[in-house]
Write a protein that holds these residues in place. Structure first.
Motif, mmCIF file in Angstrom:
data_model
loop_
_atom_site.group_PDB
_atom_site.id
_atom_site.type_symbol
_atom_site.label_atom_id
_atom_site.label_comp_id
_atom_site.label_asym_id
_atom_site.label_seq_id
_atom_site.Cartn_x
_atom_site.Cartn_y
_atom_site.Cartn_z
ATOM 1 N N ASP A 1 54.566 -28.954 -19.813
ATOM 2 C CA ASP A 1 55.940 -29.151 -20.289
ATOM 3 C C ASP A 1 56.669 -30.296 -19.588
ATOM 4 O O ASP A 1 57.840 -30.538 -19.842
ATOM 5 N N GLY A 2 55.985 -31.010 -18.692
ATOM 6 C CA GLY A 2 56.611 -32.135 -18.005
ATOM 7 C C GLY A 2 57.163 -31.802 -16.634
ATOM 8 O O GLY A 2 57.761 -32.645 -15.982
ATOM 9 N N THR A 3 56.954 -30.590 -16.178
ATOM 10 C CA THR A 3 57.390 -30.198 -14.841
ATOM 11 C C THR A 3 56.435 -30.796 -13.812
ATOM 12 O O THR A 3 55.222 -30.748 -13.986
ATOM 13 N N ILE A 4 56.985 -31.348 -12.743
ATOM 14 C CA ILE A 4 56.169 -31.918 -11.683
ATOM 15 C C ILE A 4 55.450 -30.784 -10.954
ATOM 16 O O ILE A 4 56.069 -29.801 -10.556
ATOM 17 N N LYS A 5 54.133 -30.928 -10.797
ATOM 18 C CA LYS A 5 53.338 -29.901 -10.113
ATOM 19 C C LYS A 5 53.765 -29.802 -8.654
ATOM 20 O O LYS A 5 54.187 -30.780 -8.051
ATOM 21 N N GLU A 6 53.616 -28.599 -8.107
ATOM 22 C CA GLU A 6 53.934 -28.385 -6.696
ATOM 23 C C GLU A 6 52.833 -28.977 -5.822
ATOM 24 O O GLU A 6 51.676 -29.017 -6.197
ATOM 25 N N ASN A 7 53.224 -29.447 -4.657
ATOM 26 C CA ASN A 7 52.295 -29.983 -3.651
ATOM 27 C C ASN A 7 51.475 -31.176 -4.129
ATOM 28 O O ASN A 7 50.313 -31.314 -3.772
ATOM 29 N N VAL A 8 52.071 -32.021 -4.958
ATOM 30 C CA VAL A 8 51.409 -33.271 -5.342
ATOM 31 C C VAL A 8 52.129 -34.423 -4.647
ATOM 32 O O VAL A 8 53.315 -34.337 -4.346
ATOM 33 N N ASN A 9 51.383 -35.489 -4.388
ATOM 34 C CA ASN A 9 51.960 -36.657 -3.744
ATOM 35 C C ASN A 9 52.050 -37.777 -4.776
ATOM 36 O O ASN A 9 51.038 -38.367 -5.147
ATOM 37 N N ILE A 10 53.269 -38.044 -5.250
ATOM 38 C CA ILE A 10 53.480 -39.118 -6.228
ATOM 39 C C ILE A 10 54.332 -40.234 -5.634
ATOM 40 O O ILE A 10 55.049 -40.937 -6.344
ATOM 41 N N ASP A 11 54.223 -40.424 -4.331
ATOM 42 C CA ASP A 11 54.971 -41.482 -3.652
ATOM 43 C C ASP A 11 54.676 -42.854 -4.249
ATOM 44 O O ASP A 11 55.551 -43.717 -4.297
ATOM 45 N N PHE A 12 53.439 -43.068 -4.713
ATOM 46 C CA PHE A 12 53.056 -44.373 -5.259
ATOM 47 C C PHE A 12 53.913 -44.776 -6.450
ATOM 48 O O PHE A 12 54.084 -45.957 -6.720
ATOM 49 N N VAL A 13 54.482 -43.812 -7.150
ATOM 50 C CA VAL A 13 55.331 -44.100 -8.306
ATOM 51 C C VAL A 13 56.599 -44.825 -7.872
ATOM 52 O O VAL A 13 57.126 -45.668 -8.604
ATOM 53 N N PHE A 14 57.067 -44.530 -6.668
ATOM 54 C CA PHE A 14 58.351 -45.056 -6.207
ATOM 55 C C PHE A 14 58.247 -46.289 -5.323
ATOM 56 O O PHE A 14 59.257 -46.908 -5.025
ATOM 57 N N ARG A 15 57.052 -46.649 -4.893
ATOM 58 C CA ARG A 15 56.921 -47.842 -4.054
ATOM 59 C C ARG A 15 57.275 -49.078 -4.865
ATOM 60 O O ARG A 15 56.844 -49.245 -5.992
ATOM 61 N N GLY A 16 58.064 -49.939 -4.288
ATOM 62 C CA GLY A 16 58.499 -51.148 -4.988
ATOM 63 C C GLY A 16 59.695 -50.926 -5.889
ATOM 64 O O GLY A 16 60.079 -51.817 -6.644
ATOM 65 N N CYS A 17 60.293 -49.758 -5.833
ATOM 66 C CA CYS A 17 61.442 -49.439 -6.692
ATOM 67 C C CYS A 17 62.762 -49.519 -5.933
ATOM 68 O O CYS A 17 63.731 -48.851 -6.292
#
Length: 87
Positions: A47-63
């Motif tokens: 449904d588009g909910t961010i999974k728990e305990n995942v590392n998505i830091d790469f999405v925000f680098r350079g932002c």
């Protein structure tokens, strides 16, 4: 679908309403502004909910500029390359 605000390391994210059928990522706004990031589906539930305990830091680098325009500049610091808290 989960269109409510979700928080990843304090960053408010909201999924944009659109048809994601056949796409490999979903688009989220930063802090309810028109600044957005794409998050791959492998880090999201059906449904588009961010999974728990995942590392998505790469999405925000350079932002850095996106965080500034979204009014949450202070939340960008943990996503810098080489950032070490307490140093």
């Amino acid at each position: 679908m989960n269109y409510s605000f979700q928080y990843y390391k304090g960053v408010p994210l909201q999924q944009i309403k659109r048809n994601y059928k056949g796409l490999k990522a979903r688009r989220f706004t930063l802090n309810g502004t028109n600044q957005n990031v794409w998050i791959p589906n492998k880090y999201l539930l059906e449904d588009g909910t961010i999974k728990e305990n995942v590392n998505i830091d790469f999405v925000f680098r350079g932002c850095n500029r996106k965080f500034y325009l979204a009014g949450i500049r202070h939340l960008y610091t943990p996503f810098k390359l080489g950032y070490r808290p307490g140093r």
